[in-house]
Design a protein around this motif. Structure first.
Motif, PDB file in Angstrom:
ATOM      1  N   GLN A   1       0.809  -1.223   0.000  1.00  0.00           N
ATOM      2  CA  GLN A   1       0.000   0.000   0.000  1.00  0.00           C
ATOM      3  C   GLN A   1       0.834   1.261   0.000  1.00  0.00           C
ATOM      4  OE1 GLN A   1       0.372  -2.118   2.507  1.00  0.00           O
ATOM      5  NE2 GLN A   1       0.132  -1.174   4.539  1.00  0.00           N
ATOM      6  N   TYR A   2       2.097   1.174   0.392  1.00  0.00           N
ATOM      7  CA  TYR A   2       2.924   2.373   0.471  1.00  0.00           C
ATOM      8  C   TYR A   2       3.379   2.863  -0.904  1.00  0.00           C
ATOM      9  CZ  TYR A   2       3.034   0.887   5.330  1.00  0.00           C
ATOM     10  OH  TYR A   2       2.680   0.500   6.595  1.00  0.00           O
ATOM     11  N   GLY A   3       3.347   2.000  -1.904  1.00  0.00           N
ATOM     12  CA  GLY A   3       3.758   2.420  -3.234  1.00  0.00           C
ATOM     13  C   GLY A   3       2.901   3.542  -3.766  1.00  0.00           C
ATOM     14  N   SER A   4       1.581   3.416  -3.633  1.00  0.00           N
ATOM     15  CA  SER A   4       0.670   4.443  -4.123  1.00  0.00           C
ATOM     16  C   SER A   4       0.852   5.741  -3.355  1.00  0.00           C
ATOM     17  CB  SER A   4      -0.773   3.963  -3.997  1.00  0.00           C
ATOM     18  OG  SER A   4      -1.671   4.945  -4.458  1.00  0.00           O
ATOM     19  N   VAL A   5       1.055   5.650  -2.039  1.00  0.00           N
ATOM     20  CA  VAL A   5       1.257   6.844  -1.210  1.00  0.00           C
ATOM     21  C   VAL A   5       2.503   7.594  -1.655  1.00  0.00           C
ATOM     22  CG1 VAL A   5       1.745   7.662   1.127  1.00  0.00           C
ATOM     23  CG2 VAL A   5       0.064   5.840   0.767  1.00  0.00           C
ATOM     24  N   PHE A   6       3.588   6.856  -1.868  1.00  0.00           N
ATOM     25  CA  PHE A   6       4.845   7.470  -2.282  1.00  0.00           C
ATOM     26  C   PHE A   6       4.697   8.113  -3.663  1.00  0.00           C
ATOM     27  CE2 PHE A   6       9.005   7.653  -4.185  1.00  0.00           C
ATOM     28  CZ  PHE A   6       9.850   7.981  -3.138  1.00  0.00           C
ATOM     29  N   ALA A   7       4.098   7.388  -4.609  1.00  0.00           N
ATOM     30  CA  ALA A   7       3.934   7.906  -5.968  1.00  0.00           C
ATOM     31  C   ALA A   7       3.089   9.171  -5.970  1.00  0.00           C
ATOM     32  CB  ALA A   7       3.312   6.840  -6.861  1.00  0.00           C
ATOM     33  N   ASP A   8       2.018   9.190  -5.185  1.00  0.00           N
ATOM     34  CA  ASP A   8       1.172  10.374  -5.120  1.00  0.00           C
ATOM     35  C   ASP A   8       1.931  11.566  -4.546  1.00  0.00           C
ATOM     36  OD1 ASP A   8      -1.144   9.370  -6.258  1.00  0.00           O
ATOM     37  OD2 ASP A   8      -1.979   8.698  -4.351  1.00  0.00           O
ATOM     38  N   ARG A   9       2.750  11.317  -3.543  1.00  0.00           N
ATOM     39  CA  ARG A   9       3.496  12.401  -2.901  1.00  0.00           C
ATOM     40  C   ARG A   9       4.465  13.057  -3.889  1.00  0.00           C
ATOM     41  NH1 ARG A   9       4.717  13.809   2.354  1.00  0.00           N
ATOM     42  NH2 ARG A   9       6.748  14.815   2.683  1.00  0.00           N
ATOM     43  N   ILE A  10       5.221  12.235  -4.609  1.00  0.00           N
ATOM     44  CA  ILE A  10       6.186  12.775  -5.568  1.00  0.00           C
ATOM     45  C   ILE A  10       5.465  13.460  -6.731  1.00  0.00           C
ATOM     46  CG2 ILE A  10       8.046  12.197  -7.162  1.00  0.00           C
ATOM     47  CD1 ILE A  10       8.833  12.043  -4.247  1.00  0.00           C
ATOM     48  N   THR A  11       4.349  12.871  -7.166  1.00  0.00           N
ATOM     49  CA  THR A  11       3.601  13.459  -8.275  1.00  0.00           C
ATOM     50  C   THR A  11       3.079  14.846  -7.913  1.00  0.00           C
ATOM     51  OG1 THR A  11       2.976  11.320  -9.185  1.00  0.00           O
ATOM     52  CG2 THR A  11       1.576  13.189  -9.752  1.00  0.00           C
ATOM     53  N   ARG A  12       2.516  14.990  -6.719  1.00  0.00           N
ATOM     54  CA  ARG A  12       2.009  16.299  -6.297  1.00  0.00           C
ATOM     55  C   ARG A  12       3.132  17.323  -6.239  1.00  0.00           C
ATOM     56  NH1 ARG A  12      -0.984  13.147  -2.598  1.00  0.00           N
ATOM     57  NH2 ARG A  12       0.437  13.743  -0.907  1.00  0.00           N
ATOM     58  N   ALA A  13       4.295  16.912  -5.736  1.00  0.00           N
ATOM     59  CA  ALA A  13       5.433  17.830  -5.665  1.00  0.00           C
ATOM     60  C   ALA A  13       5.885  18.243  -7.065  1.00  0.00           C
ATOM     61  CB  ALA A  13       6.582  17.175  -4.899  1.00  0.00           C
ATOM     62  N   SER A  14       5.871  17.300  -7.993  1.00  0.00           N
ATOM     63  CA  SER A  14       6.320  17.593  -9.355  1.00  0.00           C
ATOM     64  C   SER A  14       5.419  18.612 -10.037  1.00  0.00           C
ATOM     65  CB  SER A  14       6.361  16.308 -10.181  1.00  0.00           C
ATOM     66  OG  SER A  14       7.242  15.366  -9.605  1.00  0.00           O
ATOM     67  N   MET A  15       4.147  18.618  -9.694  1.00  0.00           N
ATOM     68  CA  MET A  15       3.191  19.517 -10.342  1.00  0.00           C
ATOM     69  C   MET A  15       3.263  20.940  -9.796  1.00  0.00           C
ATOM     70  SD  MET A  15       0.011  16.822 -10.731  1.00  0.00           S
ATOM     71  CE  MET A  15      -1.011  17.905 -11.725  1.00  0.00           C
ATOM     72  N   LEU A  16       4.181  21.191  -8.844  1.00  0.00           N
ATOM     73  CA  LEU A  16       4.369  22.532  -8.301  1.00  0.00           C
ATOM     74  C   LEU A  16       5.422  23.320  -9.070  1.00  0.00           C
ATOM     75  CD1 LEU A  16       4.365  21.742  -4.465  1.00  0.00           C
ATOM     76  CD2 LEU A  16       2.485  22.683  -5.823  1.00  0.00           C
ATOM     77  N   GLY A  17       5.971  22.745 -10.116  1.00  0.00           N
ATOM     78  CA  GLY A  17       7.026  23.409 -10.864  1.00  0.00           C
ATOM     79  C   GLY A  17       6.541  24.666 -11.569  1.00  0.00           C
ATOM     80  N   PRO A  18       7.468  25.458 -12.096  1.00  0.00           N
ATOM     81  CA  PRO A  18       7.100  26.713 -12.760  1.00  0.00           C
ATOM     82  C   PRO A  18       6.365  26.471 -14.069  1.00  0.00           C
ATOM     83  CG  PRO A  18       9.435  26.259 -13.048  1.00  0.00           C
ATOM     84  CD  PRO A  18       8.917  25.237 -12.089  1.00  0.00           C
ATOM     85  N   GLU A  19       5.617  27.468 -14.490  1.00  0.00           N
ATOM     86  CA  GLU A  19       4.847  27.375 -15.736  1.00  0.00           C
ATOM     87  C   GLU A  19       5.774  27.061 -16.903  1.00  0.00           C
ATOM     88  OE1 GLU A  19       1.742  30.083 -18.415  1.00  0.00           O
ATOM     89  OE2 GLU A  19       2.582  30.858 -16.530  1.00  0.00           O
ATOM     90  N   GLY A  20       5.329  26.135 -17.738  1.00  0.00           N
ATOM     91  CA  GLY A  20       6.122  25.723 -18.882  1.00  0.00           C
ATOM     92  C   GLY A  20       7.014  24.531 -18.609  1.00  0.00           C
ATOM     93  N   PHE A  21       7.121  24.135 -17.333  1.00  0.00           N
ATOM     94  CA  PHE A  21       7.995  23.024 -16.968  1.00  0.00           C
ATOM     95  C   PHE A  21       7.236  21.936 -16.207  1.00  0.00           C
ATOM     96  CE2 PHE A  21      10.915  26.572 -17.517  1.00  0.00           C
ATOM     97  CZ  PHE A  21      11.922  25.998 -18.267  1.00  0.00           C
TER      98      PHE A  21
END
Length: 368
Positions: free
Chosen positions: A25-45
């Motif tokens: 069950q921790y795989g989904s939690v980890f993937a979601d955490r990194i994905t949310r962080a990645s979507m905070l990048g600057p516009e265009g990236f």
């Protein structure tokens, strides 16, 4: 190159965040955490949507994004031992593929779960052999996801940690990269503190210890470590994302880390791309960065110089690992990435070389 300065990214990733790769069950939690962080990048990236990140990134994707879409010349690929994923999240097989295709572009870290005991030592041998001895370090996490309950360990533990370090020393590895300062979900913060690195650095002076994500927390403690110990370095993976999302916090962290010439030679540029931050976004922000005058006066530090950037972007990693940067850069001059950039008249647009989530992928790459 960044304004004629060589660039070595101290961490790049090729995550496999597909559901089929979740071990528990921790795989989904980890993937979601990194994905949310990645979507905070600057516009265009930033990619368009959650599903664009939650897939099996190939090492080819990581290489194209790093070397064709950014100023990065060389990069360190860390095999990850996050055993909430069947392949650890970033597999040894992808490292082998990178070594076969671009040995001049990549430096490699094997990765093991320290809490697996003797099996971790055997796994170090297996991965080292798969890379034909072409590894500069070992990557570790302070938690283990092998069981139903997340467990943790510390770097000063003579039963768990020291056998790993002794093995690394005997194998001729130069660096031990330990994830710190950035707790992965609902886990005990104690294992992500940096104090336990002191004893490791004292007992194993031949090894260099990288505090990965250094500066995301425990800034003063980390500052004192890189000041006191010649074999402790700061790896700016994730921390570099502060340049674009929290620039004031970035300046505060770097004001602590750059208080002396010696400390400035202990900082490694890293992005964690292609997910944590697109490497070009971080590099362009770093190129523009200057300390404000009030910070210089208030902290009693010198302004960042071209020599500082040269050290952080490449020279410090070279000193730590001993790689032959000149030979590697020469081999890059006419490889596929350099040719692609010449044909395009410059860097390719962010994420233009990586397939979308719905695009067909090479089955051999997906399997890796």
């Amino acid at each position: 190159m960044l304004n004629d300065l060589p660039v070595i990214d101290a961490v790049v990733h090729a995550f496999n965040f597909t559901g089929a790769n979740f071990r528990n069950q921790y795989g989904s939690v980890f993937a979601d955490r990194i994905t949310r962080a990645s979507m905070l990048g600057p516009e265009g990236f930033v990619l368009d949507g959650h599903d664009e990140y939650r897939r099996n990134w190939s090492i080819d994707d990581a290489a194209r994004v790093a070397f064709a879409e950014s100023q990065t010349d060389l990069a360190a690929y860390h095999v990850l031992p996050i055993m909430a994923f069947r392949d650890g999240a970033c597999s040894i097989e992808k490292a082998v593929r990178a070594k076969q295709k671009w040995p001049h572009r990549f430096a490699f870290y094997i990765g093991v779960d320290a809490m697996s005991g003797a099996a971790a030592l055997d796994e170090m041998d297996r991965q080292f052999d798969m890379l034909e001895g072409d590894a500069v370090g070992v990557k570790l996490y302070p938690n283990s996801w092998l069981a139903d309950e997340i467990t943790g360990w510390k770097m000063d533990n003579p039963e768990i940690a020291f056998p790993i370090f002794e093995k690394a020393r005997k194998m001729g590895l130069k660096a031990v990269a330990i994830h710190k300062a950035l707790p992965l979900g609902q886990v005990e913060l104690d294992h992500y503190r940096v104090d336990d690195i002191d004893r490791a650095a004292i007992e194993f002076p031949e090894l260099n210890f990288e505090i990965v994500h250094g500066g995301m927390a425990f800034v003063e403690e980390t500052m004192f470590q890189i000041r006191r110990f010649p074999n402790v370095y700061v790896n700016l993976e994730s921390t570099s994302s502060l340049l674009t999302i929290r620039p004031a916090q970035w300046e505060r962290v770097m004001a602590q880390f750059m208080q002396s010439d010696g400390m400035r030679k202990k900082i490694l540029w890293g992005t964690g791309g292609l997910m944590v931050i697109h490497p070009r976004a971080g590099l362009e922000a770093f190129q523009r960065f200057r300390f404000r005058q009030e910070t210089i006066e208030g902290e009693g530090i010198a302004q960042i110089s071209d020599d500082d950037r040269r050290d952080m972007l490449a020279n410090n990693f070279v000193r730590m690992t001993g790689i032959d940067m000149a030979a590697r850069l020469a081999a890059c001059e006419n490889d596929e990435f350099s040719q692609a950039r010449r044909q395009a008249g410059g860097m390719l647009p962010p994420f233009s070389t990586a397939p979308t989530a719905s695009s067909p992928q090479d089955p051999a790459v997906v399997k890796a």
